[in-house]
Design a protein around this motif. Structure first.
Motif, PDB file in Angstrom:
ATOM      1  N   UNK A 234       0.837  -1.200   0.000  1.00  0.00           N
ATOM      2  CA  UNK A 234       0.000   0.000   0.000  1.00  0.00           C
ATOM      3  C   UNK A 234       0.873   1.251   0.000  1.00  0.00           C
ATOM      4  N   UNK A 235       1.925   1.236   0.782  1.00  0.00           N
ATOM      5  CA  UNK A 235       2.791   2.415   0.904  1.00  0.00           C
ATOM      6  C   UNK A 235       3.470   2.762  -0.419  1.00  0.00           C
ATOM      7  N   UNK A 236       4.017   1.765  -1.116  1.00  0.00           N
ATOM      8  CA  UNK A 236       4.730   2.072  -2.366  1.00  0.00           C
ATOM      9  C   UNK A 236       3.758   2.370  -3.497  1.00  0.00           C
ATOM     10  N   UNK A 237       2.502   1.926  -3.357  1.00  0.00           N
ATOM     11  CA  UNK A 237       1.483   2.230  -4.364  1.00  0.00           C
ATOM     12  C   UNK A 237       0.900   3.619  -4.156  1.00  0.00           C
ATOM     13  N   UNK A 238       0.854   4.064  -2.904  1.00  0.00           N
ATOM     14  CA  UNK A 238       0.276   5.373  -2.568  1.00  0.00           C
ATOM     15  C   UNK A 238       1.311   6.203  -1.780  1.00  0.00           C
ATOM     16  N   UNK A 239       2.436   6.538  -2.379  1.00  0.00           N
ATOM     17  CA  UNK A 239       3.503   7.202  -1.616  1.00  0.00           C
ATOM     18  C   UNK A 239       3.097   8.548  -1.019  1.00  0.00           C
ATOM     19  N   UNK A 240       2.293   9.320  -1.751  1.00  0.00           N
ATOM     20  CA  UNK A 240       1.916  10.634  -1.218  1.00  0.00           C
ATOM     21  C   UNK A 240       1.005  10.493   0.003  1.00  0.00           C
ATOM     22  N   UNK A 241       0.093   9.525  -0.039  1.00  0.00           N
ATOM     23  CA  UNK A 241      -0.795   9.321   1.101  1.00  0.00           C
ATOM     24  C   UNK A 241      -0.019   8.723   2.275  1.00  0.00           C
ATOM     25  N   UNK A 242       0.961   7.876   1.983  1.00  0.00           N
ATOM     26  CA  UNK A 242       1.809   7.338   3.045  1.00  0.00           C
ATOM     27  C   UNK A 242       2.604   8.475   3.690  1.00  0.00           C
ATOM     28  N   UNK A 243       3.096   9.400   2.891  1.00  0.00           N
ATOM     29  CA  UNK A 243       3.837  10.537   3.430  1.00  0.00           C
ATOM     30  C   UNK A 243       2.923  11.466   4.218  1.00  0.00           C
ATOM     31  N   UNK A 244       1.650  11.518   3.852  1.00  0.00           N
ATOM     32  CA  UNK A 244       0.683  12.280   4.654  1.00  0.00           C
ATOM     33  C   UNK A 244       0.632  11.733   6.074  1.00  0.00           C
ATOM     34  N   UNK A 245       0.742  10.401   6.198  1.00  0.00           N
ATOM     35  CA  UNK A 245       0.695   9.765   7.513  1.00  0.00           C
ATOM     36  C   UNK A 245       2.028   9.844   8.240  1.00  0.00           C
ATOM     37  N   UNK A 246       3.134   9.639   7.522  1.00  0.00           N
ATOM     38  CA  UNK A 246       4.413   9.408   8.183  1.00  0.00           C
ATOM     39  C   UNK A 246       5.545  10.305   7.689  1.00  0.00           C
ATOM     40  N   UNK A 247       5.239  11.265   6.846  1.00  0.00           N
ATOM     41  CA  UNK A 247       6.279  12.169   6.374  1.00  0.00           C
ATOM     42  C   UNK A 247       6.443  13.357   7.296  1.00  0.00           C
ATOM     43  N   UNK A 248       7.104  14.396   6.784  1.00  0.00           N
ATOM     44  CA  UNK A 248       7.302  15.610   7.571  1.00  0.00           C
ATOM     45  C   UNK A 248       5.951  16.193   7.963  1.00  0.00           C
TER      46      UNK A 248
END
Length: 249
Positions: free
Chosen positions: A109-123
């Motif tokens: 899921x994370x590599x398929x939706x990188x922007x949404x993953x970064x919304x959760x765990x990015x800066x």
């Protein structure tokens, strides 16, 4: 009104229209996020993409933070759905393989939706603070509960309490007792420490990949992740069945 009667109340036309419009706004915000990144997200940009005024958008989301909260909660729910679906394909397999499926569902899921993953765990988004014990926290816990269940399914509470870990400080033990919503009777501190450590290892590998720090291994990232997760779950399960080791000083 009886309980049966209240259970069959149909939402009004206005409520249904509002729900549809809200879904369209969230979908547009997700598309904007995927195309332009988190830090370009604004109500004005989303409204422009929908062909509506920002004042009209305020009728559904009073500010950017309200929209971000919905996006974060939905991302966690979608991630939990992906992990749960991955586990379901291994329903009749041993616990170790179910955990492995959960981890790979998380990575996929994370590599398929990188922007949404970064919304959760990015800066962190500047000036945004999720509501305490709000929908984002509840959705995040759902992800954690899947991994807790698949990591420790089949082990007794006594085995979890006797997990072969380093001696925990009294302060850490006290914090771990309050970490899990259902308390130490469900997940004793030694097992909670193992779960947090395992999640950190798994999540760290996914973060490195999503943020482009493991491109040097090319197409072998999935294989390396699989190997690492298999070693991880085998080590945790060994600690739940082996006698305590000698404490290093």
């Amino acid at each position: 009104m009886s309980a049966d009667a209240s259970a069959t109340v149909v939402p009004s036309l206005r409520q249904r229209r509002r729900a549809v419009a809200t879904q369209e706004i969230v979908a547009a915000a997700e598309s904007h996020l995927a195309e332009h990144g988190l830090h370009a997200l604004s109500l004005r940009a989303v409204a422009r993409g929908l062909g509506m005024t920002v004042q009209g958008l305020y009728h559904y989301f009073p500010n950017r933070d309200a929209l971000v909260t919905v996006l974060v909660a939905k991302a966690y729910e979608d991630l939990a759905d992906a992990v749960t679906a991955a586990v379901a394909t291994m329903a009749d397999e041993p616990a170790a393989l179910r955990f492995l499926a959960a981890a790979e569902g998380y990575r996929r899921w994370a590599v398929t939706h990188p922007e949404r993953f970064q919304l959760l765990y990015g800066a962190p988004l500047r000036h945004y603070e999720a509501p305490a014990e709000g929908p984002t926290t509840q959705a995040m816990r759902r992800v954690g509960e899947v991994f807790q269940r698949e990591m420790f399914g089949g082990f007794t509470t006594s085995q979890l309490a006797a997990a072969d870990t380093r001696v925990l400080s009294s302060a850490l033990q006290a914090d771990l007792e309050h970490l899990i919503p259902h308390g130490p009777d469900t997940l004793p501190p030694p097992a909670a420490a193992l779960l947090v450590s395992a999640w950190g290892h798994m999540h760290g590998m996914v973060v490195l990949e999503v943020f482009g720090h493991t491109t040097f291994v090319g197409e072998h990232q999935a294989e390396l992740f699989h190997m690492a997760m298999r070693d991880l779950v085998e080590d945790v399960h060994r600690r739940l069945t082996a006698p305590p080791h000698a404490e290093l000083r």
